[in-house]
Scaffold this motif. Structure first.
Motif, PDB file in Angstrom:
ATOM      1  N   ARG A 128       1.634   6.985  -6.813  1.00 49.34           N
ATOM      2  CA  ARG A 128       0.442   7.643  -7.372  1.00 49.34           C
ATOM      3  C   ARG A 128       0.143   7.268  -8.828  1.00 49.34           C
ATOM      4  O   ARG A 128       0.181   8.128  -9.717  1.00 49.34           O
ATOM      5  CB  ARG A 128       0.573   9.166  -7.236  1.00 49.34           C
ATOM      6  CG  ARG A 128       0.547   9.652  -5.796  1.00 49.34           C
ATOM      7  CD  ARG A 128      -0.800   9.383  -5.186  1.00 49.34           C
ATOM      8  NE  ARG A 128      -0.805   9.571  -3.744  1.00 49.34           N
ATOM      9  CZ  ARG A 128      -1.862   9.982  -3.064  1.00 49.34           C
ATOM     10  NH1 ARG A 128      -2.987  10.242  -3.682  1.00 49.34           N
ATOM     11  NH2 ARG A 128      -1.800  10.101  -1.754  1.00 49.34           N
ATOM     12  N   GLU A 158     -10.083   3.476  -4.684  1.00 51.18           N
ATOM     13  CA  GLU A 158     -10.883   4.674  -4.401  1.00 51.18           C
ATOM     14  C   GLU A 158     -10.131   5.603  -3.444  1.00 51.18           C
ATOM     15  O   GLU A 158     -10.168   6.819  -3.580  1.00 51.18           O
ATOM     16  CB  GLU A 158     -12.253   4.275  -3.841  1.00 51.18           C
ATOM     17  CG  GLU A 158     -13.171   3.736  -4.940  1.00 51.18           C
ATOM     18  CD  GLU A 158     -14.433   3.056  -4.418  1.00 51.18           C
ATOM     19  OE1 GLU A 158     -14.559   2.869  -3.185  1.00 51.18           O
ATOM     20  OE2 GLU A 158     -15.286   2.710  -5.255  1.00 51.18           O
ATOM     21  N   THR A 159      -9.426   4.990  -2.474  1.00 51.02           N
ATOM     22  CA  THR A 159      -8.645   5.774  -1.518  1.00 51.02           C
ATOM     23  C   THR A 159      -7.636   6.669  -2.227  1.00 51.02           C
ATOM     24  O   THR A 159      -7.428   7.815  -1.855  1.00 51.02           O
ATOM     25  CB  THR A 159      -7.876   4.827  -0.570  1.00 51.02           C
ATOM     26  OG1 THR A 159      -8.817   3.943   0.035  1.00 51.02           O
ATOM     27  CG2 THR A 159      -7.116   5.603   0.493  1.00 51.02           C
ATOM     28  N   PHE A 160      -7.006   6.108  -3.262  1.00 49.55           N
ATOM     29  CA  PHE A 160      -5.965   6.850  -3.961  1.00 49.55           C
ATOM     30  C   PHE A 160      -6.455   7.434  -5.283  1.00 49.55           C
ATOM     31  O   PHE A 160      -5.658   7.865  -6.110  1.00 49.55           O
ATOM     32  CB  PHE A 160      -4.746   5.953  -4.188  1.00 49.55           C
ATOM     33  CG  PHE A 160      -4.079   5.529  -2.912  1.00 49.55           C
ATOM     34  CD1 PHE A 160      -3.499   6.470  -2.066  1.00 49.55           C
ATOM     35  CD2 PHE A 160      -4.044   4.188  -2.542  1.00 49.55           C
ATOM     36  CE1 PHE A 160      -2.896   6.076  -0.888  1.00 49.55           C
ATOM     37  CE2 PHE A 160      -3.434   3.795  -1.365  1.00 49.55           C
ATOM     38  CZ  PHE A 160      -2.861   4.733  -0.527  1.00 49.55           C
ATOM     39  N   ASP A 161      -7.776   7.414  -5.490  1.00 49.43           N
ATOM     40  CA  ASP A 161      -8.361   8.007  -6.686  1.00 49.43           C
ATOM     41  C   ASP A 161      -7.809   7.395  -7.974  1.00 49.43           C
ATOM     42  O   ASP A 161      -7.466   8.100  -8.915  1.00 49.43           O
ATOM     43  CB  ASP A 161      -8.107   9.528  -6.669  1.00 49.43           C
ATOM     44  CG  ASP A 161      -9.065  10.265  -7.596  1.00 49.43           C
ATOM     45  OD1 ASP A 161     -10.146   9.705  -7.872  1.00 49.43           O
ATOM     46  OD2 ASP A 161      -8.714  11.366  -8.054  1.00 49.43           O
ATOM     47  N   VAL A 191       0.832  -1.191   0.000  1.00 47.64           N
ATOM     48  CA  VAL A 191       0.000   0.000   0.000  1.00 47.64           C
ATOM     49  C   VAL A 191       0.878   1.257   0.000  1.00 47.64           C
ATOM     50  O   VAL A 191       0.563   2.247  -0.641  1.00 47.64           O
ATOM     51  CB  VAL A 191      -0.964  -0.021   1.203  1.00 47.64           C
ATOM     52  CG1 VAL A 191      -1.783   1.243   1.255  1.00 47.64           C
ATOM     53  CG2 VAL A 191      -1.860  -1.244   1.113  1.00 47.64           C
ATOM     54  N   SER A 223     -11.521  -5.510  -2.023  1.00 44.85           N
ATOM     55  CA  SER A 223     -10.498  -4.763  -1.265  1.00 44.85           C
ATOM     56  C   SER A 223      -9.689  -3.851  -2.180  1.00 44.85           C
ATOM     57  O   SER A 223      -9.364  -2.717  -1.813  1.00 44.85           O
ATOM     58  CB  SER A 223      -9.519  -5.716  -0.574  1.00 44.85           C
ATOM     59  OG  SER A 223     -10.211  -6.676   0.148  1.00 44.85           O
ATOM     60  N   VAL A 274     -11.589  -0.715  -2.959  1.00 45.02           N
ATOM     61  CA  VAL A 274     -11.540   0.256  -1.860  1.00 45.02           C
ATOM     62  C   VAL A 274     -10.196   0.993  -1.871  1.00 45.02           C
ATOM     63  O   VAL A 274     -10.120   2.213  -1.745  1.00 45.02           O
ATOM     64  CB  VAL A 274     -11.767  -0.441  -0.495  1.00 45.02           C
ATOM     65  CG1 VAL A 274     -11.502   0.530   0.649  1.00 45.02           C
ATOM     66  CG2 VAL A 274     -13.178  -0.995  -0.419  1.00 45.02           C
ATOM     67  N   LEU A 275      -9.134   0.212  -2.068  1.00 44.51           N
ATOM     68  CA  LEU A 275      -7.793   0.783  -2.121  1.00 44.51           C
ATOM     69  C   LEU A 275      -7.692   1.802  -3.257  1.00 44.51           C
ATOM     70  O   LEU A 275      -7.167   2.907  -3.089  1.00 44.51           O
ATOM     71  CB  LEU A 275      -6.818  -0.373  -2.362  1.00 44.51           C
ATOM     72  CG  LEU A 275      -5.353  -0.176  -2.112  1.00 44.51           C
ATOM     73  CD1 LEU A 275      -5.116   0.263  -0.674  1.00 44.51           C
ATOM     74  CD2 LEU A 275      -4.636  -1.518  -2.373  1.00 44.51           C
ATOM     75  N   SER A 307       0.813   4.710  -2.461  1.00 41.08           N
ATOM     76  CA  SER A 307       0.648   6.091  -2.019  1.00 41.08           C
ATOM     77  C   SER A 307       1.832   6.942  -2.467  1.00 41.08           C
ATOM     78  O   SER A 307       1.693   8.117  -2.730  1.00 41.08           O
ATOM     79  CB  SER A 307       0.456   6.155  -0.503  1.00 41.08           C
ATOM     80  OG  SER A 307       1.665   5.887   0.152  1.00 41.08           O
TER      81      SER A 307
END
Ligand code: G
Ligand code: G
Ligand code: MN
Ligand code: NA
Length: 250
Positions: free
Chosen positions: A168, A200-203, A161, A194, A197-198, A165
């Motif tokens: 990008r 979406e978190t980082f667009d 993960v 999962s 979701v990941l 981040s």
């Protein structure tokens, strides 16, 4: 091996070409672009799969030349497709790390006239892509050119993960095995949810590969994957076939 011996001259002899596998919007089935896939027609061996020559090309160093050819060819052919259809090009770890990938990409864009936003580079997770300063610098210089970056074969290797981040990416491609296992492995559904979701978190956009059945497509769409590719929609096509079948022009 014959493959290793002939790889260097195969390009000059015109034995390589690209096929394009359509990518579609899972919500409405409309095409968004295509992934460029290399093909080698060997005079004696017949069609040699990239699965059989990419690793050898990486080992003997010819991947840099081959990769540059694929990049230039894909940009040139995709420039004949109507806007906003895009093209995705696979970049081997060694091609990303050695030489100057950003200037190769810049040259391919300039020579073809392809709008940078229509080009996606698919990078695979590997130890070469550990986010040291050089990798970050290369990623930043590619982003400055305006091309999109995709993390290919997600879930098969070194994914972390923290890596997502830091680097990008614009897109994650979930490895084909998770689509294939949807019907039989309850874990595959959970992993796909999962990853959504990941993302979406980082667009990031999610793309699934290896879609062969309407049931797989339905699950993936409901789980939140935006795009997909696979034999359900189309096998890899020539550029002209893709243009004729998916872009409405001949
Ligand atoms: O198309 P096919 O399923 O035979 O491809 C096999 C593998 O070869 C796939 O994993 C694909 O990503 C890889 N591959 C195809 N074309 C290219 C390319 O132009 N560059 C790199 N690095 N890999 C490619
Ligand atoms: O690793 P990469 O995603 O680049 O590999 C793409 C390869 O997967 C292509 O060589 C293509 O021929 C193959 N492929 C594409 N769609 C499907 C599919 O629906 N099912 C299977 N089994 N293979 C596929
Ligand atoms: Mn790929
Ligand atoms: Na892949």
């Amino acid at each position: 091996r014959i493959i290793e011996r002939d790889l260097w001259q195969a390009l000059d002899r015109g034995e390589f070409h690209l096929r394009y596998q359509p990518k579609v919007n899972l919500a409405n089935g409309s095409p968004t672009g295509a992934e460029a896939l290399m093909r080698w027609h060997h005079p004696e061996l017949g069609d040699v799969s990239p699965a059989d020559f990419i690793a050898i090309a990486e080992a003997n160093g010819s991947i840099e030349t081959l990769g540059r050819w694929a990049l230039e060819t894909a940009c040139r052919e995709a420039a004949t497709w109507p806007e906003p259809l895009g093209v995705s090009v696979n970049i081997a770890p060694q091609q990303f790390c050695s030489g100057n990938i950003a200037s190769d990409v810049e040259s391919a864009l300039a020579a073809s006239g392809l709008r940078p936003g229509r080009l996606t580079l698919e990078l695979v997770e590997s130890e070469m892509l550990e986010s040291d300063a050089t990798v970050l610098r290369r990623v930043e210089s590619l982003k400055r050119l305006g091309v999109r970056l995709s993390l290919d074969d997600f879930g098969t290797g070194y994914s972390s993960v923290g890596y997502l981040s830091r680097l990008r990416f614009d897109e994650i491609k979930i490895d084909r095995q998770f689509t294939t296992n949807l019907g039989t492995d309850p874990g595959a559904q959970g992993i796909i949810r999962s990853v959504v979701v990941l993302a979406e978190t980082f667009d990031m956009k999610i793309v699934s590969e290896g879609i062969e059945t309407p049931e797989q497509a339905l699950f993936l769409r409901l789980a939140g994957c935006q795009e997909g590719q696979g034999f359900l929609y189309s096998e890899p096509l020539t550029s002209a076939e893709f243009r004729a079948r998916f872009a409405g022009t001949g």
